[in-house]
Design a protein around this motif. Structure first.
Motif, PDB file in Angstrom:
ATOM      1  N   LEU B 204     -11.457 -17.817   0.052  1.00 31.81           N
ATOM      2  CA  LEU B 204     -11.788 -18.371  -1.258  1.00 31.81           C
ATOM      3  C   LEU B 204     -11.648 -19.891  -1.252  1.00 31.81           C
ATOM      4  O   LEU B 204     -12.426 -20.608  -1.877  1.00 31.81           O
ATOM      5  N   GLU B 680      -7.590 -10.304   6.965  1.00 32.77           N
ATOM      6  CA  GLU B 680      -7.967 -10.146   5.575  1.00 32.77           C
ATOM      7  C   GLU B 680      -9.459  -9.980   5.435  1.00 32.77           C
ATOM      8  O   GLU B 680      -9.943  -9.296   4.580  1.00 32.77           O
ATOM      9  N   PHE B 682     -12.804  -9.043   5.146  1.00 30.32           N
ATOM     10  CA  PHE B 682     -13.237  -7.697   4.856  1.00 30.32           C
ATOM     11  C   PHE B 682     -14.373  -7.320   5.766  1.00 30.32           C
ATOM     12  O   PHE B 682     -14.424  -6.249   6.320  1.00 30.32           O
ATOM     13  N   TYR B 683     -15.265  -8.255   5.932  1.00 28.84           N
ATOM     14  CA  TYR B 683     -16.490  -7.920   6.614  1.00 28.84           C
ATOM     15  C   TYR B 683     -16.650  -8.626   7.940  1.00 28.84           C
ATOM     16  O   TYR B 683     -17.588  -8.401   8.658  1.00 28.84           O
ATOM     17  N   ASP B 685     -16.238  -9.744  11.747  1.00 31.60           N
ATOM     18  CA  ASP B 685     -16.025  -8.937  12.914  1.00 31.60           C
ATOM     19  C   ASP B 685     -14.745  -9.371  13.597  1.00 31.60           C
ATOM     20  O   ASP B 685     -14.510 -10.533  13.808  1.00 31.60           O
ATOM     21  N   GLU B 754      -6.767  -1.226   6.000  1.00 34.25           N
ATOM     22  CA  GLU B 754      -7.512  -2.477   6.023  1.00 34.25           C
ATOM     23  C   GLU B 754      -8.724  -2.354   6.932  1.00 34.25           C
ATOM     24  O   GLU B 754      -9.828  -2.692   6.578  1.00 34.25           O
ATOM     25  N   SER B 757     -11.021   0.542   5.523  1.00 35.57           N
ATOM     26  CA  SER B 757     -11.967   0.231   4.458  1.00 35.57           C
ATOM     27  C   SER B 757     -13.173  -0.473   5.032  1.00 35.57           C
ATOM     28  O   SER B 757     -14.248  -0.444   4.485  1.00 35.57           O
ATOM     29  N   GLU B 758     -12.934  -1.091   6.129  1.00 33.47           N
ATOM     30  CA  GLU B 758     -14.042  -1.803   6.725  1.00 33.47           C
ATOM     31  C   GLU B 758     -14.954  -0.861   7.491  1.00 33.47           C
ATOM     32  O   GLU B 758     -16.156  -0.965   7.437  1.00 33.47           O
ATOM     33  N   ASP B 779      -8.036   1.402  -0.968  1.00 34.12           N
ATOM     34  CA  ASP B 779      -9.132   0.514  -1.263  1.00 34.12           C
ATOM     35  C   ASP B 779      -9.108   0.102  -2.725  1.00 34.12           C
ATOM     36  O   ASP B 779      -9.349  -1.029  -3.091  1.00 34.12           O
ATOM     37  N   LYS B 780      -8.827   1.073  -3.530  1.00 34.74           N
ATOM     38  CA  LYS B 780      -8.782   0.794  -4.965  1.00 34.74           C
ATOM     39  C   LYS B 780      -7.621  -0.131  -5.277  1.00 34.74           C
ATOM     40  O   LYS B 780      -7.720  -1.005  -6.104  1.00 34.74           O
ATOM     41  N   THR B 782      -6.251  -2.311  -3.439  1.00 39.17           N
ATOM     42  CA  THR B 782      -6.336  -3.655  -2.905  1.00 39.17           C
ATOM     43  C   THR B 782      -6.792  -4.693  -3.913  1.00 39.17           C
ATOM     44  O   THR B 782      -6.070  -5.642  -4.181  1.00 39.17           O
ATOM     45  N   PRO B 783      -7.957  -4.524  -4.484  1.00 37.63           N
ATOM     46  CA  PRO B 783      -8.391  -5.577  -5.389  1.00 37.63           C
ATOM     47  C   PRO B 783      -7.580  -5.602  -6.679  1.00 37.63           C
ATOM     48  O   PRO B 783      -7.505  -6.599  -7.352  1.00 37.63           O
ATOM     49  N   PHE B 797      -1.846 -10.279  -1.633  1.00 34.91           N
ATOM     50  CA  PHE B 797      -1.522  -8.889  -1.896  1.00 34.91           C
ATOM     51  C   PHE B 797      -1.274  -8.125  -0.608  1.00 34.91           C
ATOM     52  O   PHE B 797      -0.795  -7.028  -0.614  1.00 34.91           O
TER      53      PHE B 797
END
Lengths: 418, 831
Positions: B204, B680, B682-683, B685, B754, B757-758, B779-780, B782-783, B797
């Motif tokens: 971020l 962290e 998420f997407y 690699d 982690e 979820s990926e 997953d839920k 986490t955010p 978190f």
């Protein structure tokens, strides 16, 4: 980066402004008007206008000019992209992005702009986050607000999406009917030359989604023939790795409407042209010019071609046309010299045609080239490239969603040279 | 005030009032509340608004603020309401507060003293437990452009960069450039702050931190070294706008820190067709495998940058795609640049404004890299309803791409454009034909013939343009073409466009030896109508006269004298000057010695260098692609020159980050900085980190592999070797690895979340159902976590396993019982 922002309507009225740094007087728009007055058509206004101290980067959409003022070096596409994204968000909020809808929602627009950028740099551009920060206008909520005397227009807490790994999705989404719709839309861009052979034909496709699913669903969309997609752009929610390795689209979808992917199938693959034209256009002195066009379906894979519209922009020396179509209606705009023939659907039994005379200005030289014809049409339940969705799987939530896929083929920039 | 409130209360019963304006109606019953804001007299302008703001009912305050913001948005002056508005900064109602903030940022600059009243509120809000409130307070505080509060701002920024919430830190990053523009003397301090932000590990913050860096201290490239690899690895997960800024910065970085990958090929800039883009992967692999001649070895960090940016070519954001394209254009080995062309072509389907900018860039790229765009030639064909600027750009590109093999196709296409009803475009097409003809020798004659035919066109501008182009073409040709010159001489009678007439006259003067009989006659005709000609034509008549006098003085002497006499009394002094000068040179009077006269022939009829017909975009490559300066072809304010490659590569070790084995000690901050974002992410690699980090990662992965099959360990090995080029392969093995993890380590499912979820869904179909459910639970969570937690737990978190000493959660238990002993996974117990 982006210093100020103005919205200008067609009559040259600057009806909205927002500044992220110090204030720039709206007289800066005079440079824009000057440039605009030089252009023959609204489309010709250069997207970047240089003034002594500022640069005006503008886009034209829905009869409105959105002008961003920048003072220092910045990638121009960054600004253009922002402007388009802003328009998309306004459309999402107010269903349409027109002068009236923006004027009706001054405050929300201003608040949105304030949230989108901080010091001219994007802060929150995801519709899902913005919607949590600033609630879209909603009839029901207005009533509750009036009754309870509270205001719920803005949220007091930071949208959780902003910090999560999936900033595009709201949390706590709940629907009673869980549904996910996927529209595979393909547009054909083509240039057909005089003799009817294809000069260039390409397909640009989109998968537009409407996802109304509760919780945090994790979707996997697979295609029967993913090899077709060699040039794709993705919504950030798609896991690129999975696509690269398995050619499936795996993603946690945003809530609501969004474009999942867009793809481009280049000219080296042969594209079946679903419609063909036979035309005979002849100019002669006086009112003896001839105009004769016939439309017939070509390779439509057994589907009906619908919403056919033919457009023809005549040169300035044409006064009028008197035509008789076998089907549909036609109109002639004497200012822009545009003839529009609204054909409707093509029945397999008889092919529509239009015939008649062109009257030229007397004394004007006979135009040397025939006007190009532009075609619009759509074919539903068909994706011309042959792309087919194989299956949609949902993980992570227990309920069974309703799933739907729709195919549509449209004409993009479809031009026939005559 | 309280009385007022009562009034409002009773006003509620008065049904004849419109509900929206109850407040004002009570205070000023005589005026119509709806219109009073705009039409009442100046002295009591906005009185109703003021009284609404003073009321103690939130609804009327809100209503007033909405109307005021409406005025601000319309650009109407609402500054006289400042005192009334600023009082409401303490309002408890969030919506009112927000609108007051918005108002303050707009007018604080004009009302500095009054604005100071609000400062203490912000200072208090900066300590608020709610991160949104802290962030917005900082935003407004930093947007108030009042010199006096600079120290307070500085303090606030310094505090906020250490904030628990990444969102506040992001806001702090945005505040830095604001601070810098307010008080440039604080630069040193700000750089310190920026340094801290650059080390930040959340996606971020990354983009905003780099933006602050670019605006405040772009010259301090040394600050990037330690963060370089982190930035590259994070890139995929940064939001789109940050990606653009980071890639642009990294382009500059690469140009200063690495050596030119194309150094060896600098000499042969031949435009050999590149290769089929379909083969890009193989090509890329090949480029790395075969040792480059003269032993150029790409720095692994350079490779890392190129590898990590490549997936971004699929971004939906045109600016990101363009940023990657320019990175490849400026920093990639020649053989790899080709991969960007397809994505750029895709952008051509976008909005016309995007098209315009992309075409500008392609136009520049296509001069040097023809082969790259040749397969897409047809994408640049013009549609008659394209906007004018786009038509011209496409034409430019088509001309740039012309080669001997495709010229016939291009010419055929250009032919159809000539007949276009858009005459400006037709004229540009003729110029394009001229350029093609001059660059490709084989077709020059064909083109000339075609252009001559165009001269009999009905449209004057087309004719004029052809004449000008023919003139240029003839100049490049050494001999012949007598017939064309004769033909043109005949046209003098009919053509009226000055430029074209001037061109013809110049041509006849220059080649009068080829048409000795016609030339004097043309001069005769021109002399007849001399006074009614345009200035540029008159000048050419004078030139023609002088040249003819030199070559053929017998026949033309009188005529020339006549022309000179006419010019002597012309209104335009340039023409008078020219006439006087020419007369002195070619026919000197008795009293002058005529020094030049014997050299006159050399002076006037020297062989002139042929004009070079080249792209308008030729000089644009001095600018970095994708920049504003490039599009406007002018240096814009704040443009930073793209540095040249260094001759010798600067020390690459500066980018090394101290690597501490994660399990040896408590993680040091440095180590975290490097590790954490990757996890962290998420997407992103996980395998994509640079080679040296790989080793570390591998070792951690190895442990989790204990019960995985042999086959995978084989793959693992191949990973080790593959280094950079095995991109795809290694991903695959990664995927399958994860699959096996999913299947085998049931009890570890929680801590895997982690990764799960990926990649959870990569498990085979039948396995998916139960598995996915488990993952989902976390997953839920986490955010959801960061929002509620504001205390110490809110820092991030996800806690590093090292921090988790709860001995209760699955991870800790697993760790104890040494089912696993790696530290790279994360637990969710939040303790």
């Amino acid at each position: 980066m982006i210093h100020s922002f103005f919205i200008i309507n067609n009559t040259g009225d600057v009806f909205m402004e927002k500044h992220w740094k110090s204030v720039i007087n709206k007289s800066i728009c005079d440079y824009f008007f000057e440039e605009q007055s030089k252009c023959a058509s609204v489309d010709d206004v250069p997207p970047i206008i240089v003034t002594p101290h500022h640069y005006l980067i503008n886009i034209y959409k829905n009869q409105l000019y959105f002008v961003a003022v920048v003072t220092t070096e910045v990638p121009p596409l960054f600004v253009t992209e922002f402007l388009h994204r802003a328009v998309e968000i306004f459309t999402d909020y107010f269903q349409e992005c027109t002068e009236t809808s923006l004027k009706d929602n001054y405050v929300i627009v201003y608040e949105l702009l304030d949230e989108m950028l901080d010091n001219g740099f994007p802060l929150a551009m995801e519709a899902n986050i913005l919607k949590e920060l600033i609630k879209p206008p909603n009839f029901l909520r207005t009533i509750t607000d009036t009754v309870t005397g509270k205001s719920t227009g803005v949220s007091g807490t930071l949208p959780t999406g902003q910090l999560s790994n999936v900033p595009w999705r709201r949390t706590g989404v709940k629907y009673t009917n869980n549904e996910a719709y996927f529209d595979v839309i393909e547009e054909i861009d083509a240039i057909i030359d005089k003799s009817g052979s294809t000069v260039i034909a390409e397909i640009t496709g989109y998968v537009d989604c409407l996802v109304k699913l509760s919780g945090m669903p994790d979707l996997t969309l697979s295609f029967i023939n993913p090899r077709l997609l060699d040039d794709v752009s993705f919504h950030p929610c798609i896991r690129f790795k999975r696509w690269e390795s398995e050619r499936v689209l795996s993603f946690v979808p945003p809530d609501g409407n969004f474009r999942l992917i867009s793809y481009h199938i280049a000219s080296n693959n042969t594209v079946a042209i679903p419609i063909q034209l036979r035309h005979n256009i002849l100019y002669r002195e006086g009112s003896a010019g001839k105009f004769d066009v016939q439309i017939s379906p070509k390779q439509t894979m057994g589907k009906t071609v619908e919403n056919v519209v033919l457009e023809c922009t005549f040169p300035k020396s044409v006064l009028n046309v008197t035509l008789t179509p076998t089907q549909g209606k036609y109109s002639f705009d004497p200012v822009g010299k545009v003839m529009t023939w609204d054909v409707g659907r093509i029945e397999p039994s008889k092919y529509p045609g239009i015939k008649g005379n062109i009257s030229l200005q007397t004394g004007a030289p006979i135009p040397e080239a025939n006007p190009p014809l532009t075609l619009h049409f759509s074919i539903s339940q068909l994706a011309l490239s042959g792309l087919k969705v194989n299956r949609l799987d949902m993980y992570g939530e227990k309920y069974k969603p309703f799933k739907g896929v729709k195919y549509l083929t449209k004409a993009g920039k479809f031009q026939v040279r005559t | 005030m309280s009385g007022n409130g009562l009034h409002v209360g009773t006003g509620g019963y008065a049904n004849e009032r419109p509900p929206s304006s109850t407040g004002s109606a009570e205070m000023d019953p005589a005026t119509d509340p709806a219109s009073s804001g705009f039409f009442s007299n100046d002295y009591k302008r906005h009185d109703d608004l003021k009284s609404m703001l003073d009321s103690n009912k939130d609804t009327s305050k809100l209503e007033a603020m909405k109307r005021i913001i409406g005025m601000v948005a319309k650009g109407k002056d609402a500054s006289d309401l400042f005192p009334a508005v600023v009082k409401n900064v303490v309002s408890k109602n969030l919506e009112v507060k927000k609108l007051v903030y918005v108002y303050l940022t707009r007018y604080a600059e004009e009302q500095q003293d009054l604005a100071l009243l609000s400062i203490s509120t912000f200072q208090r809000a900066l300590k608020d437990p709610n991160q949104l409130i802290r962030a917005s307070a900082l935003r407004v505080l930093s947007s108030i452009r009042v010199q006096m509060i600079a120290p307070i701002m500085m303090l606030a920024i310094k505090e906020s960069v250490m904030d628990m919430s990444p969102f506040v830190r992001k806001t702090a990053a945005h505040a830095i450039p604001k601070m810098y523009s307010l008080d440039p003397e604080q630069k040193e301090q700000l750089i310190e702050v920026i340094e801290k932000l650059l080390a930040d590990k959340t996606t971020l913050v990354a983009g905003s931190a780099i933006q602050a860096f670019e605006e405040v201290c772009p010259e301090r490239i040394d600050l990037i070294h330690k963060n370089y690899r982190k930035l590259c690895n994070l890139l995929v997960d940064v939001e789109e706008w940050g990606q653009v800024v980071i890639i642009n910065m990294l382009t500059r970085y690469a140009r200063t820190q690495f050596t030119n990958p194309n150094k060896d090929e600098m000499q042969d800039e031949a435009d050999r067709p590149f290769y089929d883009t379909d083969k890009e992967e193989e090509e890329e692999g090949a480029a790395e495998e075969k040792p480059q001649p003269k032993t150029y070895i790409m720095d692994p960090d350079h490779r890392l940058l190129l590898r990590q940016t490549k997936p971004l070519l699929n971004s939906r954001n045109a600016a990101v795609v363009m940023a990657v394209a320019q990175l490849y254009h400026h920093c990639a080995p020649k053989s790899e640049v080709g991969i960007v062309s397809r994505s750029l072509i895709r952008l051509l389907r976008s909005h016309k404004e995007v098209q315009y900018v992309v075409l500008c860039n392609i136009a520049t790229m296509s001069i040097k890299r023809k082969g790259m765009f040749e397969p897409y030639l047809k994408s640049f064909y013009v549609r008659m309803n394209d906007p004018a600027p786009i038509k011209l750009l496409k034409l430019e590109i088509l001309t740039n791409l012309a080669t001997e093999t495709n010229i016939s196709t291009i010419l055929r296409e250009l032919q159809t454009y000539v007949t276009s009803s858009d005459k400006e475009f037709a004229a540009a097409t003729i110029q394009a034909i001229g350029r093609c003809a001059s660059s490709i020798a084989e077709i020059t004659d064909t083109c000339l013939n075609g252009l001559v035919r165009l001269m009999s066109n009905r449209d004057e501008s087309v004719v004029a343009e052809s004449v000008v182009v023919i003139k240029k073409l003839l100049q490049t040709q050494s001999s012949g073409h007598k017939d064309i010159i004769i033909h043109m001489a005949r046209m003098v009678d009919t053509i009226t466009v000055p430029m074209a007439r001037a061109s013809i006259l110049w041509l006849i003067g220059e080649y009068s030896d080829r048409v000795p009989k016609i030339a004097p006659d043309v001069l005769r005709k021109m002399a007849k109508g001399f006074i009614s000609e345009e200035d540029i034509v008159k000048l050419q008549i004078l030139n023609l006269a002088a040249k003819l006098f030199i070559t053929n003085s017998k026949q033309t002497k009188l005529l020339v004298q006549y022309v000179f006499n006419l010019a002597k009394y012309d209104q335009n002094y340039d023409i008078r000057d020219r006439a006087r000068f020419l007369r002195q040179v070619v026919m000197p009077g008795e009293n002058s010695r005529g020094l030049f006269t014997k050299h006159a022939k050399k002076i006037f009829l020297a062989t002139k260098p042929a004009p070079v017909l080249e792209s308008k975009f030729k000089d644009r490559d001095q600018f970095q692609l994708g920049t504003l300066s490039h599009v406007i072809n002018k240096r814009s304010t704040g443009y930073q020159e793209l540095p040249d490659w260094p001759e010798v590569e600067p020390d690459p070790s500066v980018r090394n980050v101290e690597v501490v084995m994660p399990w040896t000690e408590k993680t040091t901050t440095k180590e975290r900085k490097d590790k954490k974002p990757k996890k962290e992410a998420f997407y992103s690699d996980e395998e994509s980190s640079s080679a040296d980090e790989d080793s570390e990662e591998e070792s951690s992965d190895d442990e989790s592999e204990e019960d995985s099959s042999e086959e995978e360990s084989n793959q693992e090995e191949s990973d080790d070797e593959s280094g950079s080029d095995g991109d795809e392969k290694s991903e695959k093995s990664e995927e399958s690895k994860e699959d096996s993890e999913d299947e085998s380590e049931e009890e570890n499912s929680d801590e895997e979340s982690e990764e799960g979820s990926e990649e959870s869904d990569s498990a085979s179909e039948e396995e998916v159902k139960p598995k996915a459910r488990v993952t989902n639970k976390t997953d839920k969570k986490t955010p959801g976590a960061p929002a509620q937690s504001t205390g110490p737990a809110s820092r991030d978190f996800l806690l590093d396993l090292d921090d988790c000493k709860c001995n209760e959660c699955l991870v800790c238990i697993a760790l104890k019982s040494s089912v696993i002993d790696k530290v790279t996974l994360y637990c969710h117990c939040n303790k």
